[in-house]
Design a protein around this motif. Structure first.
Motif, PDB file in Angstrom:
ATOM      1  N   TYR A  35       9.207  -3.127  -0.115  1.00 39.56           N
ATOM      2  CA  TYR A  35       8.405  -3.756  -0.958  1.00 39.56           C
ATOM      3  C   TYR A  35       9.131  -3.854  -2.100  1.00 39.56           C
ATOM      4  CZ  TYR A  35       4.812  -2.257   2.496  1.00 39.56           C
ATOM      5  OH  TYR A  35       4.132  -2.169   3.703  1.00 39.56           O
ATOM      6  N   GLN A  37       7.892  -4.287  -6.316  1.00 42.15           N
ATOM      7  CA  GLN A  37       6.511  -4.125  -7.063  1.00 42.15           C
ATOM      8  C   GLN A  37       7.014  -4.564  -8.687  1.00 42.15           C
ATOM      9  OE1 GLN A  37       5.399  -0.182  -8.318  1.00 42.15           O
ATOM     10  NE2 GLN A  37       3.143  -0.659  -7.734  1.00 42.15           N
ATOM     11  N   MET A  41       1.782  -7.963 -10.260  1.00 41.37           N
ATOM     12  CA  MET A  41       2.013  -8.854  -8.875  1.00 41.37           C
ATOM     13  C   MET A  41       1.536  -7.767  -7.850  1.00 41.37           C
ATOM     14  SD  MET A  41       3.087 -11.863  -9.490  1.00 41.37           S
ATOM     15  CE  MET A  41       3.745 -12.284  -8.163  1.00 41.37           C
ATOM     16  N   GLY A  42       1.438  -6.507  -8.056  1.00 41.88           N
ATOM     17  CA  GLY A  42       1.162  -5.404  -6.929  1.00 41.88           C
ATOM     18  C   GLY A  42       2.347  -5.363  -6.129  1.00 41.88           C
ATOM     19  N   LEU A  43       2.305  -4.786  -5.020  1.00 41.46           N
ATOM     20  CA  LEU A  43       3.309  -4.600  -4.085  1.00 41.46           C
ATOM     21  C   LEU A  43       3.341  -5.894  -3.101  1.00 41.46           C
ATOM     22  CD1 LEU A  43       2.427  -0.868  -3.338  1.00 41.46           C
ATOM     23  CD2 LEU A  43       4.773  -1.659  -3.807  1.00 41.46           C
ATOM     24  N   PHE A  90      10.146  -0.127  -3.194  1.00 40.73           N
ATOM     25  CA  PHE A  90       9.982   0.974  -2.342  1.00 40.73           C
ATOM     26  C   PHE A  90      10.133   0.734  -0.971  1.00 40.73           C
ATOM     27  CE2 PHE A  90       8.083   3.459  -5.243  1.00 40.73           C
ATOM     28  CZ  PHE A  90       7.435   2.544  -6.493  1.00 40.73           C
TER      29      PHE A  90
ATOM     30  N   ILE B  43       4.813   6.466  -4.728  1.00 42.71           N
ATOM     31  CA  ILE B  43       3.564   6.152  -4.334  1.00 42.71           C
ATOM     32  C   ILE B  43       3.124   6.997  -3.415  1.00 42.71           C
ATOM     33  CG2 ILE B  43       2.050   4.513  -3.218  1.00 42.71           C
ATOM     34  CD1 ILE B  43       4.218   2.496  -4.427  1.00 42.71           C
ATOM     35  N   ILE B  86      -4.505   2.377  -5.747  1.00 41.49           N
ATOM     36  CA  ILE B  86      -4.036   1.215  -4.803  1.00 41.49           C
ATOM     37  C   ILE B  86      -4.756   1.315  -3.272  1.00 41.49           C
ATOM     38  CG2 ILE B  86      -2.385  -0.251  -4.070  1.00 41.49           C
ATOM     39  CD1 ILE B  86      -0.385   0.950  -6.001  1.00 41.49           C
ATOM     40  N   PHE B  97      -2.057  -5.333   0.247  1.00 39.69           N
ATOM     41  CA  PHE B  97      -2.319  -4.542  -0.894  1.00 39.69           C
ATOM     42  C   PHE B  97      -3.328  -5.224  -1.857  1.00 39.69           C
ATOM     43  CE2 PHE B  97       0.712  -1.013  -0.317  1.00 39.69           C
ATOM     44  CZ  PHE B  97       1.668  -1.569   0.520  1.00 39.69           C
ATOM     45  N   GLY B  98      -4.193  -4.629  -2.520  1.00 38.05           N
ATOM     46  CA  GLY B  98      -5.012  -4.798  -3.663  1.00 38.05           C
ATOM     47  C   GLY B  98      -4.082  -4.750  -4.743  1.00 38.05           C
ATOM     48  N   GLN B  99      -4.639  -5.131  -5.959  1.00 43.24           N
ATOM     49  CA  GLN B  99      -3.900  -5.067  -7.276  1.00 43.24           C
ATOM     50  C   GLN B  99      -3.777  -3.989  -7.957  1.00 43.24           C
ATOM     51  OE1 GLN B  99      -2.105  -7.916  -8.393  1.00 43.24           O
ATOM     52  NE2 GLN B  99      -2.439  -8.775  -6.584  1.00 43.24           N
ATOM     53  N   GLY B 100      -4.533  -2.941  -7.307  1.00 39.68           N
ATOM     54  CA  GLY B 100      -4.585  -1.677  -7.958  1.00 39.68           C
ATOM     55  C   GLY B 100      -5.606  -1.793  -9.205  1.00 39.68           C
TER      56      GLY B 100
END
Lengths: 110, 107
Positions: A35, A37, A41-43, A90, B43, B86, B97-100
């Protein structure tokens, strides 16, 4: 049992250079993934693998290559680095249940 | 298309407060992961849920499959809980994934 080991932790590249991010896991997980990051934008999934010899593209595969010759290793290759590839990367692995992430690689392309 | 929506995006609270972070997901998600990321850090997986409720220390995660909704609760919050949380939905092959949620707990 080291979990997911990702190297290097930091890297600065010049535009056009190539490099390989290493990822290894010792949990015998079939599924591994890469991924990136980015802020806001998030992962985002780059490439993933469901087992040795099998890889597939994720959302943002352009400019990256992967291979999975063994269950343990899943390296990510940047073919010709561009400033747009500046990001935190990641690696992750999972089987059933929890997902395990590597410590991350902060890559800057200048 | 598998989607995961998380709220709020940012949350600031005082030490000791009860915290709730929400996650909604679409059809095709079979399980929900909750992850924690400290500033500049890696993470870490907190929970994976496909039904019911899980508890670990001051953290509680619940999931309602019918409503396609999950919540992460933190009881007696502490400044060390400050992190990005997240949620990630497990699709057929991939995590979505969500944006967090950026959580800040002030002393």
């Amino acid at each position: 049992n080291a979990g997911v080991t990702q190297t290097p932790k930091f890297q600065v590249l010049k535009t056009g250079q190539s490099m390989t991010l290493q990822c290894a896991q010792d949990m015998n997980h079939e599924y591994m993934s890469w991924y990136r990051q980015d802020p806001g934008m998030g992962l985002r999934l780059i490439h993933y693998s469901v087992g040795a010899g099998i890889t597939d593209q994720g959302e943002v595969p352009n400019g990256y290559n992967v291979s999975r010759s063994t269950t343990e290793d899943f390296p990510l290759r940047l073919l010709s680095a561009a400033p747009s590839q500046t990001s935190v990367y990641f690696c992750a692995s999972r089987r059933q249940g929890a997902v395990f992430f590597g410590q991350g690689t902060r890559l800057t392309v200048v | 298309k598998n989607e995961v929506e998380q709220s709020p995006q940012n949350l600031t609270a005082q030490e000791g407060e009860f915290i709730t972070i929400n996650c909604s997901y679409s059809v095709g998600i079979s399980a929900l992961h909750w992850l924690q990321q400290h500033p500049g850090g890696g993470i870490v997986s907190l929970f994976m849920l496909s039904s019911g409720k899980k508890k670990h220390g001051r953290l509680i995660a619940t999931i309602n499959i019918q409503e396609k909704h999950s919540s992460l609760h933190i009881t007696a919050s502490h400044p060390r809980d400050s992190a990005v949380y997240i949620c990630a939905g497990q699709g057929a092959q991939k995590l979505v994934f969500g944006q967090g949620t950026r959580l800040t707990i002030n002393p």
